[in-house]
Design an enzyme around this catalytic site. Structure first.
Site, mmCIF file in Angstrom:
data_model
loop_
_atom_site.group_PDB
_atom_site.id
_atom_site.type_symbol
_atom_site.label_atom_id
_atom_site.label_comp_id
_atom_site.label_asym_id
_atom_site.label_seq_id
_atom_site.Cartn_x
_atom_site.Cartn_y
_atom_site.Cartn_z
ATOM 1 N N GLY A 40 0.845 -1.196 0.000
ATOM 2 C CA GLY A 40 0.000 0.000 0.000
ATOM 3 C C GLY A 40 0.876 1.239 0.000
ATOM 4 N N CYS A 41 0.401 2.295 0.598
ATOM 5 C CA CYS A 41 1.122 3.577 0.627
ATOM 6 C C CYS A 41 2.559 3.390 1.096
ATOM 7 C CB CYS A 41 0.400 4.546 1.557
ATOM 8 S SG CYS A 41 1.306 6.076 1.847
#
Length: 202
Positions: free
Chosen positions: A35-36
């Site tokens: 993810g991020c």
């Protein structure tokens, strides 16, 4: 006499610098998409034995992607670590417990291919260890849904722009609000319970 002095000087230089070269060559690299990359970078920079964590782009067709090429790559983090302090297998256990490996559509509030999870193996040994770790986790029954995180061979890598590196240090308030607002830690705690963020020094 000159030859003898030269030989001695070469020997001394070797003795002085060989430990440094040996230490540098002993470091290894792990590559994870979770993810991020701001969050993954921050998490792994707080794992004992990790020397550096760099945000970047990989897993796509473009040779030199940028942040604007959304959807054509995965946000990932290249982790340099000392295997004498933390093993690749231990990093895998930390990775699993810092993401939602049952979500194939992204991570938390971030949706789309760019934010999906993956383990990028840099060697054949890493690939085997990663697959074995995934299989063991799948068979353990700890998670109630199938693990969809793929184990992939590492491909070309591009460092993310400077403003993305160490974002949590440069913009602590914005980072905190983003992470809390995205529900990352709440979901990880819900999913993993006491095992959440295993190996990460908060």
């Amino acid at each position: 006499m000159v030859k003898s002095l030269y030989s001695i000087s070469i020997l001394l230089v070797g003795l002085i610098f060989s430990p440094i070269a040996s230490y540098a060559s002993a470091l290894e690299v792990a590559t994870f998409a979770g993810g991020c990359f701001w969050c993954v970078e921050k998490d792994f920079e707080h794992v004992k034995g990790v020397k550096s964590a760099v945000s970047g782009y990989t897993g796509g067709m473009l040779q030199n992607p940028s942040y604007r090429d959304h959807g054509q790559h995965l946000e990932a983090v290249k982790i340099t670590f000392d295997p004498n302090i933390v093993t690749y297998s231990q990093l895998l256990e930390t990775f699993w417990r810092s993401v939602d490996p049952t979500d194939g559509g992204g991570q938390f509030c971030d949706r789309g291919n760019t934010y999906t999870t993956a383990i990028f193996a840099n060697t054949e040994e890493q690939r085997k260890l990663a697959q074995a770790s995934k299989d063991a986790l799948s068979q353990s029954g700890i998670l109630k849904a199938p693990i969809v995180t793929p184990v992939r061979n590492a491909t070309h890598w591009t460092d993310a722009e400077d403003y993305h590196q160490d974002y949590y240090k440069k913009n602590p308030v914005r980072y905190f609000l983003y992470r809390q607002g995205c529900g990352r830690d709440d979901r990880i705690s819900e999913l993993w319970g006491e095992q959440a963020h295993q190996g990460i020094d908060k």
